[in-house]
Design an enzyme around this catalytic site. Structure first.
Site, PDB file in Angstrom:
ATOM      1  N   ARG A  46      71.432 -31.211 102.621  1.00 16.63           N
ATOM      2  CA  ARG A  46      70.841 -30.817 103.812  1.00 16.63           C
ATOM      3  C   ARG A  46      71.303 -32.182 104.681  1.00 16.63           C
ATOM      4  O   ARG A  46      71.875 -32.974 104.583  1.00 16.63           O
ATOM      5  CB  ARG A  46      69.348 -31.090 103.462  1.00 16.63           C
ATOM      6  CG  ARG A  46      68.884 -32.537 103.096  1.00 16.63           C
ATOM      7  CD  ARG A  46      67.445 -32.469 102.815  1.00 16.63           C
ATOM      8  NE  ARG A  46      67.056 -33.800 101.781  1.00 16.63           N
ATOM      9  CZ  ARG A  46      66.083 -33.672 101.029  1.00 16.63           C
ATOM     10  NH1 ARG A  46      65.016 -33.054 101.208  1.00 16.63           N
ATOM     11  NH2 ARG A  46      65.923 -34.993 100.309  1.00 16.63           N
ATOM     12  N   ASP A  48      69.613 -33.902 108.250  1.00 17.60           N
ATOM     13  CA  ASP A  48      67.935 -34.004 108.961  1.00 17.60           C
ATOM     14  C   ASP A  48      67.875 -33.482 110.084  1.00 17.60           C
ATOM     15  O   ASP A  48      68.957 -33.089 110.926  1.00 17.60           O
ATOM     16  CB  ASP A  48      67.640 -35.379 108.813  1.00 17.60           C
ATOM     17  CG  ASP A  48      67.311 -35.901 107.675  1.00 17.60           C
ATOM     18  OD1 ASP A  48      66.804 -35.357 106.696  1.00 17.60           O
ATOM     19  OD2 ASP A  48      68.142 -37.057 107.151  1.00 17.60           O
ATOM     20  N   TYR A 106      80.918 -38.319 107.266  1.00 16.60           N
ATOM     21  CA  TYR A 106      80.147 -38.380 108.673  1.00 16.60           C
ATOM     22  C   TYR A 106      80.839 -39.122 109.579  1.00 16.60           C
ATOM     23  O   TYR A 106      81.365 -40.090 109.191  1.00 16.60           O
ATOM     24  CB  TYR A 106      78.834 -38.878 108.097  1.00 16.60           C
ATOM     25  CG  TYR A 106      77.817 -38.198 107.175  1.00 16.60           C
ATOM     26  CD1 TYR A 106      77.148 -37.009 108.093  1.00 16.60           C
ATOM     27  CD2 TYR A 106      77.827 -38.015 105.930  1.00 16.60           C
ATOM     28  CE1 TYR A 106      76.129 -36.399 107.572  1.00 16.60           C
ATOM     29  CE2 TYR A 106      76.788 -37.359 105.166  1.00 16.60           C
ATOM     30  CZ  TYR A 106      76.185 -36.494 105.907  1.00 16.60           C
ATOM     31  OH  TYR A 106      75.289 -35.696 105.013  1.00 16.60           O
ATOM     32  N   ARG A 193      72.524 -43.342 108.991  1.00 16.32           N
ATOM     33  CA  ARG A 193      71.780 -43.721 110.194  1.00 16.32           C
ATOM     34  C   ARG A 193      71.326 -45.019 110.096  1.00 16.32           C
ATOM     35  O   ARG A 193      71.196 -45.948 110.748  1.00 16.32           O
ATOM     36  CB  ARG A 193      70.530 -42.804 110.344  1.00 16.32           C
ATOM     37  CG  ARG A 193      71.163 -41.406 111.119  1.00 16.32           C
ATOM     38  CD  ARG A 193      70.163 -40.260 111.126  1.00 16.32           C
ATOM     39  NE  ARG A 193      69.065 -40.732 111.674  1.00 16.32           N
ATOM     40  CZ  ARG A 193      67.787 -40.116 111.801  1.00 16.32           C
ATOM     41  NH1 ARG A 193      67.693 -38.976 111.086  1.00 16.32           N
ATOM     42  NH2 ARG A 193      66.786 -40.283 112.719  1.00 16.32           N
TER      43      ARG A 193
END
Lengths: 240, 240
Positions: A46, A48, A106, A193
């Site tokens: 997933r 966010d 990422y 993050r």
């Protein structure tokens, strides 16, 4: 299939109740195409709320006489224009979008220049200078196999927190933007993050790059920095 | 003041009825700061629905004991985050954001690569190759003083349609994006988008670059190409 999306209008990738999510939009579309026989889809993982994807990978089973080209056209015609199916290919029976992942990439984008309202949902508007040299130094501590408990939700206590980060990279662009890239065999929830938020605190001079060693070793979320906002994060690629 | 905005959530710059516009958001904020005594603002010109601004220029009269720094902070705190006041400076009594303009710069961005849902409101998603060499050639016909009737609303029949385009430029970026820049002493309504739409038809091979001479000379809107979408257009700078 390879799917790109703008996460800013969604409550995240994963289906949940009446919320607008990427998964529910795609499942609704594919189910419609499948004459309303429900189709479940499986992603590489997933993302966010507010996080974007450039090449999210998703698999599903569909027993239907339709060309891949027409299937792609049909799905794209039934989903909102902030989600886009870039390509679809057939895979082996044993392929699984999540369990077959070898690595994920990422990127996180930060604007050090002045606030840009046009990019407010797509680039973290930090809007101040940062010490990029020390940030780059600190980033190197993430490389390798580590327990990343310090960078995920502290209550996720039953999982394995060891991940292997293979590549980290920080690139300054001409336009005052910085892109931080992470490639690893997997990422825990909020991990990118939280890593970025901690690295930013190094860039602010609040922490030293060497502190990263202790922060990682502590396996304690409270030792790391704050979580960077979702808008700067992109799932760029998934490798199988 | 210099203002940047994301036009995608607005019905254009100019105030109109109950619609969400840039002007009405800014006037509401400044009026509030002025203890609810109405303040009217004057821009270098309107931008249409969906068009963005990087450096729109706006003037207004305000009789108030407040520093420029605090005024800017106050306005930014009262407007949505898709509008941003970059700077405010005092100007001479005879300065007018619209009538004092010497030149304006617009840019138009086109994506020739695959559809990008993340940039759908910020870059025209053309998503096919174009003959950029012929487009660049065609663009040169716009340079100089011309009657641009062929590139504006045909019913605007009472105005002067002569404008002087000083610079045109087409730049291909590495990421399959093309930026077309126009600098001129002024632009008619829809003029940039109609010029871009016509140039794209040259890039498609539907028109020759030399056709631009006749299209401009005809002063006939029906002779030019279709209007390019608003989302690719940015008011970049205004020169005084």
């Amino acid at each position: 299939m390879t799917v790109s999306y703008d996460g800013s209008g969604y409550s995240g990738y994963q289906k949940q109740g009446g919320f607008r999510t990427i998964q529910s939009e795609l499942e609704r579309a594919i189910t419609e195409i499948n004459n309303n026989k429900p189709v479940e889809i499986y992603s590489s993982g997933r993302t966010d709320k507010g996080v974007h994807a450039i090449n999210q990978k998703i698999h599903f089973d569909l027993n239907m006489d339709i060309s891949l080209y027409n299937l792609r056209e049909a799905i794209n015609s039934k989903i909102p224009d902030d989600i886009y199916v870039k390509s679809i290919e057939e895979v082996d029976e044993d392929f699984h979008a999540r369990y077959s992942v070898i690595a994920k990439e990422y990127i996180y984008i930060i604007n050090l220049g002045e606030f840009n309202p046009i990019e407010r949902n797509y680039v973290y508007q930090y809007n101040k200078p940062l010490d990029l040299v020390n940030m780059e130094r600190a980033l190197q501590y993430f490389v390798g196999e580590h327990d990343f408990s310090s960078f995920t939700k502290p209550d996720d206590s039953k999982k394995n927190f060891v991940r292997n980060i293979r590549i980290v990279n920080l690139k300054k662009h001409d336009n005052d933007k910085v892109t931080i890239t992470f490639v690893g065999n997997g990422f825990l929830r909020y991990m990118v993050r939280n890593m970025v938020g901690t690295i930013i605190e190094v860039g602010e001079g609040k922490r030293k790059s060497e502190d990263l060693y202790d922060i990682i070793s502590s396996k304690d979320r409270t030792k790391a920095g704050i979580m960077a906002p979702a808008c700067g994060l992109y799932l760029k690629d998934v490798y199988y």
